[in-house]
Motif scaffolding. Structure first.
Motif, short mmCIF file in Angstrom:
data_model
loop_
_atom_site.label_atom_id
_atom_site.label_comp_id
_atom_site.label_asym_id
_atom_site.label_seq_id
_atom_site.Cartn_x
_atom_site.Cartn_y
_atom_site.Cartn_z
N UNK A 113 -55.05 28.42 -3.30
CA UNK A 113 -55.34 27.40 -4.33
C UNK A 113 -56.78 26.90 -4.23
N UNK A 114 -57.23 26.64 -3.02
CA UNK A 114 -58.59 26.17 -2.82
C UNK A 114 -59.60 27.20 -3.32
N UNK A 115 -59.30 28.47 -3.05
CA UNK A 115 -60.22 29.53 -3.46
C UNK A 115 -60.29 29.65 -4.98
N UNK A 116 -59.15 29.73 -5.64
CA UNK A 116 -59.16 29.97 -7.09
C UNK A 116 -59.61 28.74 -7.87
N UNK B 96 -55.43 16.04 -3.00
CA UNK B 96 -55.79 15.77 -1.61
C UNK B 96 -55.92 17.08 -0.82
N UNK B 97 -54.96 17.97 -1.01
CA UNK B 97 -54.94 19.22 -0.23
C UNK B 97 -56.05 20.17 -0.67
N UNK B 98 -56.35 20.21 -1.96
CA UNK B 98 -57.35 21.16 -2.46
C UNK B 98 -58.76 20.80 -2.03
N UNK B 99 -58.99 19.53 -1.81
CA UNK B 99 -60.37 19.10 -1.55
C UNK B 99 -60.58 18.59 -0.13
N UNK B 100 -59.68 18.97 0.74
CA UNK B 100 -59.86 18.62 2.16
C UNK B 100 -60.10 19.88 2.98
N UNK C 90 -64.12 27.47 -8.62
CA UNK C 90 -65.08 27.72 -9.69
C UNK C 90 -64.94 26.72 -10.85
N UNK C 91 -64.05 25.74 -10.69
CA UNK C 91 -63.84 24.76 -11.75
C UNK C 91 -64.22 23.36 -11.26
N UNK C 92 -64.47 22.49 -12.21
CA UNK C 92 -64.70 21.09 -11.86
C UNK C 92 -63.38 20.47 -11.42
N UNK C 93 -63.49 19.39 -10.66
CA UNK C 93 -62.27 18.69 -10.24
C UNK C 93 -61.49 18.20 -11.44
N UNK C 94 -62.21 17.80 -12.48
CA UNK C 94 -61.55 17.29 -13.68
C UNK C 94 -60.69 18.37 -14.32
N UNK C 95 -61.24 19.60 -14.42
CA UNK C 95 -60.49 20.69 -15.05
C UNK C 95 -59.28 21.07 -14.20
N UNK C 96 -59.46 21.09 -12.88
CA UNK C 96 -58.35 21.41 -11.99
C UNK C 96 -57.27 20.34 -12.11
N UNK C 97 -57.71 19.09 -12.14
CA UNK C 97 -56.76 17.97 -12.22
C UNK C 97 -55.88 18.08 -13.48
N UNK C 98 -56.48 18.49 -14.59
CA UNK C 98 -55.72 18.62 -15.83
C UNK C 98 -54.69 19.75 -15.74
#
Length: 663
Positions: A130-133, A156-160, A136-144
Motif C-alpha cells: 500500500x505504501x508503495x502504490x 496512519x499506517x501509510x505515512x509512518x 505517487x499520489x498526494x495524501x489528499x487523493x489517497x485519502x479520498x
C-alpha cells in the motif's frame, strides 16, 4: 513585484472579473498560496498508470482478473518490494490474496494453524505494498480512495516509517489491536481493494464490451463502479446503443449474435429481455427444421444440452430472417446509405433453392423459408411484426440496460486524445492514396477528425434527440449503418456477409474486403498524418486500436508503423482464440514508459483462487523513458499549470489591492 510571477497590472485588470469569481474559491492570500504550493507539488509527482483494454466481448472472468492484477502490475510491485525476501510461492499467495481477498481468506482460515501469526505477517506485507502504490499520489487523493471505516488507521499506517523503533512499536500495536478485536479480515479486504484501486490511475476501454461472451452485463457493472474509466465506442457497443434506442435492425442483430454464441445470460439474466415470444414463434415456424446452419457456436464449457441448443438454433434462424427483412426495408428507405447490393432475399430463386448473385447461381445450404413470401420477400408477416414490437418494448424498457447505456454515453465517445495518445476502436476511412476519405452524411461531406466528430454527434442524437424530429430518425437509422456500412469508421469493410455465411458454401461470396485503412496503417507517414489531424505532434505519440484481432499464431504483430500504431485486440473473446493463438493484449503506460502485455487463455477464477494460477502473461517494453514522466508532462499537468498561472494572478491582485481578501 516578485519577479517570478512575470505578471503585469494590465493583464490582471483585463481579467479582473474572472479573478473576482476565482476569489470566491480562494478568498484570502493564504488560501491562494496554499493551493499554488499544492498544485506545484502535484506537478512533480510521477504520472499515474494508464491501463488499456479492448475487445472484451463479454469475457467477464478474464476481464476481471486482468483488472485485478493490472496486467501483471501487482506482481511486478510485489517482486520490487520483496525481491529475494519472499519465496516464489509466498509472493504468488500474496498476489492471489490481493486479487481475491474475500475468497482467499476463506481458504487460508481453513488451512492455517496459527491464523493470528498469519494475520500479523500478512498485514505488514500489505502495508508495504500500500505504501508503495500510494507513493505517487498526494495524501489528499489517497485519502479520498480510502474506505471510510478504516480511513484514519490506514492514513496512519501509510505515512509512518517502521525504521524508527518508536514508530515500529506504534505500528505493531495497531496491527495487534486490529487482530485482537476481530477486524483483521475486514482490514485485509480493505487494503487489497485499495491496492487494486491505486495501482491503476486511469482505465481505457478501447471498444467492444458486448457480444459473444456470457457476461457483458457483469463487465458493465464493474465499469459502472470503477473509479476512473473511459470508453471509445466499438461497433458492438454501438449496436447495443442502437438497440437500446429502439432501432429494430440493431435489436435483431443483437439477438442474432446472442443466439449464434448461445449467450442468453446477458439478454435474459442481465437485462431481463423476455425471449419467450421469440422461442414460441421459432418453435411454431421452425419446429421440423433442423436449422443446421444456425446451430450455435459453443465451446467445451457449454452449459446447454442438445435439446436447448436445438431450440436456440430455431430462435437463431427466426431472428436472422427477421433481421434480413428489416435491413432490406431500411436499405430501401435510405438510398443515401448506398447499400442496395445487400438486398439478397429478392435474389433467391425459391423453387430451385439458389441465390442468383451477379449472374451466377449459388446453391443454398438451407432452403426452408416458411415466413418469406417470394413475391414480397422483404415484408414481415403479422406474427413477425408483433414479435419485433414485443422485443423492441423489452429493450427500450429494460431499466438495467438503460442504466448501462447511459453510462456508456456519459463516459465514452468515438475517440479520445490523452497524454499524446490517440484512441479509437476501428478506423478512419482512407482512400487508396492515403488521403482521408470523404463520407457524405445527411447531405454534407466529412473526413478525418470531422467525420468522427459528426458520427459522435449522430450517436448521441439517436438516443437523446427529439423522437419526433427527422434528424433523430436519421440518427437512429444511422446507428445500424455504423454497424455494417462500408464507410462507417466503426466498420470500414465493403460488406457484412452475414447472409452468405449462413446460406452459401462458396467462401468467396462471404469474403469481406477491409478498407484501405487496415493496409495503410502499417506506414509511419500515414500514422503521422492521422496524429496531426488530431493535433498530436509529439514524436512519441501513438494510435491505439482494437477491432481486428491480431493473429499472433500466423506471425502478425500488434506493433505497426515503427511503433506509431498499436493494435491491442489479441483475442479476449474465446471465439477468436483459435485464430489468434493467444487471449488478448493489454497495454500499460506508466511513468517509466509503455509496456505491452500478451495474455494466454485464462483458466478460471476458481483455479486462480484455489491454486494461485495467475493468467500467464508476457510483457514487452515498447518504450522506456530514461527520465520518469511526471504529472507536469501530462494533459492534467497542462491544466494544472494554467490553474497555477491564474492563482498567481489572483495573488498579485490581492497583494496590489485590486481585489480585497474576504474574511
Amino acid at each position: 513585484m516578485n519577479q517570478t510571477y512575470s505578471i503585469s497590472a494590465e493583464s490582471v485588470l483585463s481579467d479582473l472579473r474572472y479573478l473576482q469569481l476565482l476569489s470566491n474559491n480562494f478568498p484570502t492570500i493564504a488560501d491562494a498560496s496554499t493551493e499554488i504550493i499544492n498544485l506545484e507539488a502535484i506537478l512533480n509527482l510521477p504520472k499515474g498508470t494508464e491501463h488499456f483494454l479492448t475487445d472484451i466481448h463479454g469475457e467477464y472472468e478474464a476481464f476481471q482478473h486482468v483488472l485485478k492484477n493490472a496486467s501483471g502490475s501487482v506482481r511486478r510491485k510485489v517482486d520490487e518490494i520483496f525481491g529475494q525476501t519472499l519465496r516464489e510461492n509466498e509472493k504468488k499467495e500474496l498476489c492471489t490474496l490481493i486479487y481475491y481477498p474475500e475468497q482467499k481468506l476463506e481458504l487460508i482460515k481453513a488451512e492455517e494453524n496459527d491464523i493470528d501469526d498469519w494475520y500479523r505477517i500478512t498485514l505488514h506485507q500489505l502495508i508495504k505494498v500500500c505504501q508503495n502504490v500510494s507513493s505517487k499520489y498526494t495524501r489528499s487523493k489517497v485519502r479520498k480512495a480510502l474506505p471510510p471505516e478504516f480511513s484514519y488507521i490506514l492514513q496512519e499506517l501509510l505515512h509512518e516509517t517502521q525504521s524508527d523503533p518508536n514508530k515500529q512499536v506504534y505500528v505493531n500495536v495497531i496491527i495487534s489491536t486490529i487482530i485482537s478485536i476481530g477486524r483483521a479480515d475486514h482490514f485485509i479486504i480493505a487494503m487489497c481493494n485499495l491496492i487494486q484501486r491505486l495501482i491503476i490511475d486511469k482505465l481505457h476501454i478501447v471498444g467492444d464490451i458486448y457480444d459473444r461472451g456470457p457476461g457483458a452485463h457483469i463487465i458493465m457493472d464493474t465499469l459502472y463502479n470503477y473509479h476512473n474509466v473511459d470508453i471509445q465506442w466499438g461497433n458492438h457497443d454501438i449496436l447495443w446503443m442502437g438497440a437500446a434506442a429502439g432501432n429494430s435492425c440493431c435489436i435483431a442483430n443483437v439477438l442474432r449474435l446472442s443466439m449464434r454464441y448461445a449467450n442468453l445470460a446477458t439478454i435474459e439474466d442481465g437485462y431481463g429481455i423476455n425471449l419467450l415470444p421469440l422461442a414460441t414463434f421459432a418453435m411454431e415456424q421452425y419446429g421440423d427444421d433442423p436449422c443446421k446452419p444456425f446451430m450455435p457456436k459453443t465451446g467445451p464449457d457449454s452449459v446447454h444440452n442438445q435439446k436447448t441448443l436445438r431450440l436456440i438454433a430455431q430462435m437463431h434462424k427466426a431472428i436472422s430472417i427477421i433481421q434480413f427483412k428489416l435491413e432490406s426495408q431500411l436499405i430501401l428507405n435510405r438510398p443515401e446509405f448506398g447499400m442496395e447490393k445487400r438486398l439478397l432475399l429478392d435474389k433467391i430463386n425459391y423453387e430451385k433453392g439458389v441465390l442468383v448473385y451477379e449472374g451466377k447461381d449459388y446453391l443454398l445450404k438451407d432452403t426452408s423459408f416458411p415466413t418469406i413470401d417470394p413475391q414480397n420477400p422483404f415484408c414481415l408477416t403479422e406474427e413477425e411484426e408483433e414479435l419485433i414490437r414485443k422485443l423492441k418494448n423489452s429493450f427500450i424498457n429494460s431499466e438495467k440496460l438503460r442504466k448501462h447505456i447511459r453510462w456508456i454515453y456519459a463516459h465514452g465517445g468515438m475517440y479520445l486524445v490523452m497524454n499524446s495518445n490517440l484512441l479509437y476502436h476501428a478506423s478512419i476511412p482512407l482512400n487508396k492514396d492515403g488521403s482521408f476519405k470523404e463520407v457524405e452524411i445527411y447531405g454534407r461531406k466529412y473526413s478525418g477528425k470531422s467525420l468522427l466528430d459528426k458520427v459522435d454527434q449522430i450517436i448521441r442524437n439517436a438516443y437523446f434527440g427529439d423522437p419526433d424530429s427527422e434528424e433523430q430518425q436519421y440518427a437512429l437509422d444511422y446507428m445500424w449503418y455504423l454497424w455494417c456500412g462500408e464507410n462507417a469508421p466503426s466498420f470500414d469493410k465493403d460488406k457484412m456477409a452475414t447472409f452468405e455465411r449462413y446460406f452459401v458454401d462458396d467462401k468467396s461470396l462471404s469474403k469481406e474486403k477491409k478498407g484501405y485503412y487496415y493496409e495503410l496503417r502499417n506506414e509511419e507517414n500515414i500514422c503521422d498524418m492521422i496524429l496531426k489531424e488530431f493535433e498530436l505532434y509529439d514524436p512519441h505519440s501513438h494510435i491505439i486500436n482494437g477491432h481486428i484481432p491480431v493473429k499472433t499464431i500466423q506471425g502478425e504483430k500488434p506493433v505497426k508503423a515503427g511503433g506509431k500504431l498499436l493494435v491491442i485486440d489479441g483475442g479476449f473473446s474465446k471465439a477468436y482464440q483459435s485464430e489468434t493463438g493467444i487471449a488478448g493484449y493489454t497495454l500499460i503506460y506508466h511513468s517509466r514508459g509503455l509496456q505491452l502485455t500478451q495474455h494466454e487463455p485464462f483458466q478460471s477464477t476458481q483455479k486462480a483462487i484455489e491454486e494461485g494460477i495467475d493468467i500467464i502473461s508476457t510483457s514487452f517494453v515498447l518504450e522506456f523513458n530514461s527520465q520518469r514522466k511526471m504529472v507536469r508532462d501530462t494533459d492534467i499537468g497542462k491544466t494544472l499549470v494554467t490553474q497555477i498561472a491564474d492563482l498567481k494572478r489572483l495573488l498579485y491582485a490581492y497583494q496590489n489591492g485590486y481585489i480585497k481578501e474576504k474574511s
